[in-house]
Design a protein around this motif. Structure first.
Motif, PDB file in Angstrom:
ATOM      1  N   LEU A 142      -4.561   8.790 -11.440  1.00  0.00           N
ATOM      2  CA  LEU A 142      -4.201   7.373 -11.459  1.00  0.00           C
ATOM      3  C   LEU A 142      -3.258   7.059 -10.306  1.00  0.00           C
ATOM      4  O   LEU A 142      -2.266   7.758 -10.100  1.00  0.00           O
ATOM      5  N   ILE A 143      -3.576   5.987  -9.578  1.00  0.00           N
ATOM      6  CA  ILE A 143      -2.709   5.519  -8.501  1.00  0.00           C
ATOM      7  C   ILE A 143      -2.241   4.115  -8.853  1.00  0.00           C
ATOM      8  O   ILE A 143      -3.056   3.205  -9.037  1.00  0.00           O
ATOM      9  N   TYR A 144      -0.926   3.934  -8.971  1.00  0.00           N
ATOM     10  CA  TYR A 144      -0.353   2.611  -9.184  1.00  0.00           C
ATOM     11  C   TYR A 144      -0.008   2.046  -7.806  1.00  0.00           C
ATOM     12  O   TYR A 144       0.850   2.578  -7.103  1.00  0.00           O
ATOM     13  N   ALA A 145      -0.692   0.972  -7.425  1.00  0.00           N
ATOM     14  CA  ALA A 145      -0.480   0.363  -6.112  1.00  0.00           C
ATOM     15  C   ALA A 145      -0.277  -1.128  -6.302  1.00  0.00           C
ATOM     16  O   ALA A 145      -1.231  -1.864  -6.549  1.00  0.00           O
ATOM     17  N   ASP A 146       0.983  -1.547  -6.239  1.00  0.00           N
ATOM     18  CA  ASP A 146       1.335  -2.950  -6.424  1.00  0.00           C
ATOM     19  C   ASP A 146       0.804  -3.440  -7.765  1.00  0.00           C
ATOM     20  O   ASP A 146       1.197  -2.953  -8.809  1.00  0.00           O
ATOM     21  N   GLU A 147      -0.148  -4.391  -7.758  1.00  0.00           N
ATOM     22  CA  GLU A 147      -0.651  -4.978  -9.000  1.00  0.00           C
ATOM     23  C   GLU A 147      -1.931  -4.319  -9.492  1.00  0.00           C
ATOM     24  O   GLU A 147      -2.593  -4.848 -10.381  1.00  0.00           O
ATOM     25  N   THR A 148      -2.305  -3.167  -8.929  1.00  0.00           N
ATOM     26  CA  THR A 148      -3.554  -2.528  -9.317  1.00  0.00           C
ATOM     27  C   THR A 148      -3.328  -1.101  -9.792  1.00  0.00           C
ATOM     28  O   THR A 148      -2.320  -0.471  -9.476  1.00  0.00           O
ATOM     29  N   VAL A 149      -4.305  -0.618 -10.559  1.00  0.00           N
ATOM     30  CA  VAL A 149      -4.356   0.786 -10.947  1.00  0.00           C
ATOM     31  C   VAL A 149      -5.724   1.316 -10.533  1.00  0.00           C
ATOM     32  O   VAL A 149      -6.755   0.725 -10.865  1.00  0.00           O
ATOM     33  N   VAL A 150      -5.732   2.418  -9.793  1.00  0.00           N
ATOM     34  CA  VAL A 150      -6.970   3.048  -9.352  1.00  0.00           C
ATOM     35  C   VAL A 150      -7.150   4.329 -10.156  1.00  0.00           C
ATOM     36  O   VAL A 150      -6.254   5.173 -10.195  1.00  0.00           O
ATOM     37  N   ARG A 151      -8.318   4.472 -10.793  1.00  0.00           N
ATOM     38  CA  ARG A 151      -8.582   5.633 -11.648  1.00  0.00           C
ATOM     39  C   ARG A 151      -9.775   6.407 -11.095  1.00  0.00           C
ATOM     40  O   ARG A 151     -10.840   5.838 -10.873  1.00  0.00           O
ATOM     41  N   VAL A 152      -9.582   7.717 -10.871  1.00  0.00           N
ATOM     42  CA  VAL A 152     -10.651   8.544 -10.309  1.00  0.00           C
ATOM     43  C   VAL A 152     -10.648   9.909 -10.987  1.00  0.00           C
ATOM     44  O   VAL A 152      -9.681  10.301 -11.640  1.00  0.00           O
ATOM     45  N   ILE A 153     -11.745  10.626 -10.815  1.00  0.00           N
ATOM     46  CA  ILE A 153     -11.843  12.014 -11.260  1.00  0.00           C
ATOM     47  C   ILE A 153     -11.685  12.936 -10.059  1.00  0.00           C
ATOM     48  O   ILE A 153     -10.863  13.836 -10.035  1.00  0.00           O
ATOM     49  N   GLY A 154     -12.498  12.723  -9.048  1.00  0.00           N
ATOM     50  CA  GLY A 154     -12.414  13.485  -7.809  1.00  0.00           C
ATOM     51  C   GLY A 154     -13.235  12.775  -6.751  1.00  0.00           C
ATOM     52  O   GLY A 154     -14.446  12.645  -6.899  1.00  0.00           O
ATOM     53  N   THR A 155     -12.594  12.302  -5.705  1.00  0.00           N
ATOM     54  CA  THR A 155     -13.299  11.503  -4.712  1.00  0.00           C
ATOM     55  C   THR A 155     -12.417  11.311  -3.490  1.00  0.00           C
ATOM     56  O   THR A 155     -11.275  11.776  -3.448  1.00  0.00           O
TER      57      THR A 155
ATOM     58  N   PHE B  95     -11.021   8.219  -0.801  1.00  0.00           N
ATOM     59  CA  PHE B  95     -10.942   6.770  -0.687  1.00  0.00           C
ATOM     60  C   PHE B  95      -9.610   6.348  -0.075  1.00  0.00           C
ATOM     61  O   PHE B  95      -8.640   7.108  -0.061  1.00  0.00           O
ATOM     62  N   TRP B  96      -9.587   5.115   0.411  1.00  0.00           N
ATOM     63  CA  TRP B  96      -8.373   4.497   0.938  1.00  0.00           C
ATOM     64  C   TRP B  96      -7.826   3.499  -0.076  1.00  0.00           C
ATOM     65  O   TRP B  96      -8.587   2.799  -0.754  1.00  0.00           O
ATOM     66  N   VAL B  97      -6.496   3.406  -0.144  1.00  0.00           N
ATOM     67  CA  VAL B  97      -5.815   2.334  -0.865  1.00  0.00           C
ATOM     68  C   VAL B  97      -4.863   1.677   0.119  1.00  0.00           C
ATOM     69  O   VAL B  97      -4.007   2.349   0.708  1.00  0.00           O
ATOM     70  N   GLU B  98      -5.013   0.371   0.315  1.00  0.00           N
ATOM     71  CA  GLU B  98      -4.185  -0.362   1.270  1.00  0.00           C
ATOM     72  C   GLU B  98      -3.494  -1.517   0.550  1.00  0.00           C
ATOM     73  O   GLU B  98      -4.159  -2.371  -0.043  1.00  0.00           O
ATOM     74  N   THR B  99      -2.167  -1.532   0.586  1.00  0.00           N
ATOM     75  CA  THR B  99      -1.401  -2.607  -0.044  1.00  0.00           C
ATOM     76  C   THR B  99      -0.829  -3.509   1.036  1.00  0.00           C
ATOM     77  O   THR B  99      -0.209  -3.046   1.987  1.00  0.00           O
ATOM     78  N   ARG B 100      -1.075  -4.811   0.870  1.00  0.00           N
ATOM     79  CA  ARG B 100      -0.595  -5.793   1.833  1.00  0.00           C
ATOM     80  C   ARG B 100       0.154  -6.899   1.102  1.00  0.00           C
ATOM     81  O   ARG B 100       0.256  -6.878  -0.126  1.00  0.00           O
ATOM     82  N   GLU B 101       0.664  -7.870   1.853  1.00  0.00           N
ATOM     83  CA  GLU B 101       1.489  -8.910   1.246  1.00  0.00           C
ATOM     84  C   GLU B 101       0.708  -9.754   0.247  1.00  0.00           C
ATOM     85  O   GLU B 101       1.256 -10.200  -0.756  1.00  0.00           O
ATOM     86  N   THR B 102      -0.560 -10.002   0.515  1.00  0.00           N
ATOM     87  CA  THR B 102      -1.334 -10.916  -0.328  1.00  0.00           C
ATOM     88  C   THR B 102      -2.373 -10.231  -1.197  1.00  0.00           C
ATOM     89  O   THR B 102      -2.900 -10.843  -2.123  1.00  0.00           O
ATOM     90  N   ASP B 103      -2.699  -8.967  -0.907  1.00  0.00           N
ATOM     91  CA  ASP B 103      -3.738  -8.317  -1.693  1.00  0.00           C
ATOM     92  C   ASP B 103      -3.628  -6.799  -1.609  1.00  0.00           C
ATOM     93  O   ASP B 103      -2.835  -6.250  -0.843  1.00  0.00           O
ATOM     94  N   VAL B 104      -4.438  -6.144  -2.424  1.00  0.00           N
ATOM     95  CA  VAL B 104      -4.579  -4.686  -2.412  1.00  0.00           C
ATOM     96  C   VAL B 104      -6.060  -4.388  -2.228  1.00  0.00           C
ATOM     97  O   VAL B 104      -6.907  -4.982  -2.904  1.00  0.00           O
ATOM     98  N   ARG B 105      -6.374  -3.465  -1.317  1.00  0.00           N
ATOM     99  CA  ARG B 105      -7.775  -3.141  -1.046  1.00  0.00           C
ATOM    100  C   ARG B 105      -8.019  -1.655  -1.270  1.00  0.00           C
ATOM    101  O   ARG B 105      -7.252  -0.814  -0.818  1.00  0.00           O
ATOM    102  N   VAL B 106      -9.107  -1.362  -1.981  1.00  0.00           N
ATOM    103  CA  VAL B 106      -9.531   0.018  -2.225  1.00  0.00           C
ATOM    104  C   VAL B 106     -10.930   0.182  -1.652  1.00  0.00           C
ATOM    105  O   VAL B 106     -11.837  -0.579  -1.999  1.00  0.00           O
ATOM    106  N   SER B 107     -11.118   1.158  -0.768  1.00  0.00           N
ATOM    107  CA  SER B 107     -12.430   1.399  -0.163  1.00  0.00           C
ATOM    108  C   SER B 107     -12.794   2.865  -0.335  1.00  0.00           C
ATOM    109  O   SER B 107     -11.973   3.753  -0.114  1.00  0.00           O
TER     110      SER B 107
END
Length: 353
Positions: free
Chosen positions: A184-197, A199-211
């Motif tokens: 689990l990754i807590y990034a600003d207002e989001t939680v990203v849940r993975v098993i094994g993978t 990916f990028w997590v980018e936190t900015r002033e107006t949004d959070v992006r996961v790719s």
């Protein structure tokens, strides 16, 4: 997430109530470590909740419900209500009713469960103050790359049912697979849940992006995630966005909306991709080949396009350049919707200049 500028801001968050009542929650431990200026407010809010536990434990359920209903009705009838507090302890749960200006808020301390993210390990942090990316490993073998001015808080050892970290800034994660312990990754207002993978997590002033580069990732609104994991049947009704390779999700902080899309520059994910040099082949076959190469679903009218032959030789073009060229050949157009490609057209007529 909420600004937490007043004691009430903390008391209105069920996960804080759970943590302050003695159940260690990694999210709050790491949040407090990241916001030392809030420690006095946290201390006061926690003392108030501890006081709840020292109240008379024999209050019956119906008495609590009656008091809650009475305060709610009072708040509805009066436009200006003085702040009042009802401190009650009720078995393993405590109810706190706060009358605020213009309304009533009912808070519950939920009993701990195995599905509530917990952490008992010592926390560490990595801060990238340099101009280069900083790459390091966590105790489970996960590799993390932080961009400059980014920060990660994590436990020395992952000793609970979740592997939890908190990210500020931008980070790339190559998560070591472990189905028994989701990451689990807590990034600003989001939680990203993975098993094994990967990916990028980018936190900015107006949004959070996961790719996503590879594997599968789930992205949630942190508020929804915490609420679902502080009640019985945790996570059963949790709604989020599931991402596959070359897909991304953007969470807008102001509207709290999650939008699914395709990354700006999709990468080839096929182990041994076929060369895309085709001569007089049905365009439907070419679309299927592109799907395998990039792992992105391409929707089109099979019946309308199956008789459209194409001859094309690609070299270094990206996915969108390939799609644009093919669509020009058959007189079609494409758009990206909800993480997939939609091709529309009337048949095999080339586009007019």
């Amino acid at each position: 997430m909420p600004s937490y500028n007043e004691i009430e801001d903390f008391l209105q968050d069920p996960s804080f109530v759970e943590w302050a009542s003695g159940n260690e929650d990694f999210f709050w431990s790491s949040w407090i470590a990241a916001h030392p200026e809030k420690q006095e407010l946290v201390r006061q809010a926690r003392q108030l909740l501890i006081a709840v536990q020292d109240q008379e434990p024999d209050i019956r359920d119906e008495e609590i419900n009656r008091e809650v209903r009475r305060f709610i009705e009072l708040a509805r009838e009066r436009k200006t209500v003085r702040r009042r507090k009802l401190l009650i302890r009720w078995g393993a749960a405590a109810a706190l009713v706060l009358l605020l200006l213009g309304g009533a808020v009912v808070l519950y301390r939920f009993p701990a469960s195995e599905t509530t993210p917990l952490a008992g390990a010592k926390l560490e942090e990595k801060i990238n103050d340099s101009d280069r990316d900083l790459t390091f490993s966590l105790s489970d073998g996960t590799r993390v790359t932080l961009r400059k001015k980014s920060r990660l808080v994590y436990p020395t050892q992952f000793n609970t049912s979740f592997r939890e970290v908190t990210l500020e800034g931008d980070g790339f994660f190559d998560v070591a697979p472990n189905r028994e312990k989701p990451f689990l990754i807590y990034a600003d207002e989001t939680v990203v849940r993975v098993i094994g993978t990967r990916f990028w997590v980018e936190t900015r002033e107006t949004d959070v992006r996961v790719s996503v580069r590879s594997g599968k990732v789930s992205v949630f609104d942190a508020k929804e995630f915490k609420r679902e994991y502080t009640r019985e049947g945790a996570g059963r009704d949790l709604k989020g966005v599931v991402l596959l390779p070359n897909q991304q999700a953007t969470f807008t902080l102001e509207t709290r909306q999650l939008q699914k899309g395709i990354v700006e520059h999709p990468e080839v994910i096929a182990t041994n991709p076929d060369e895309l040099t085709v001569e007089d082949r049905p365009v439907t076959e070419v679309f299927r080949q592109l799907e395998k190469m990039y792992g992105i679903n391409i929707e089109f009218d099979e019946k309308r396009l199956k008789g459209c032959p194409v001859t094309v030789a690609f070299t270094t073009e990206g996915l969108f350049e390939k799609l644009q060229l093919i669509c020009e050949i058959i007189g079609a157009r494409y758009e990206t919707v909800d993480g997939q490609v939609i091709v529309s057209g009337n048949g095999c007529q080339p586009a007019h200049e």
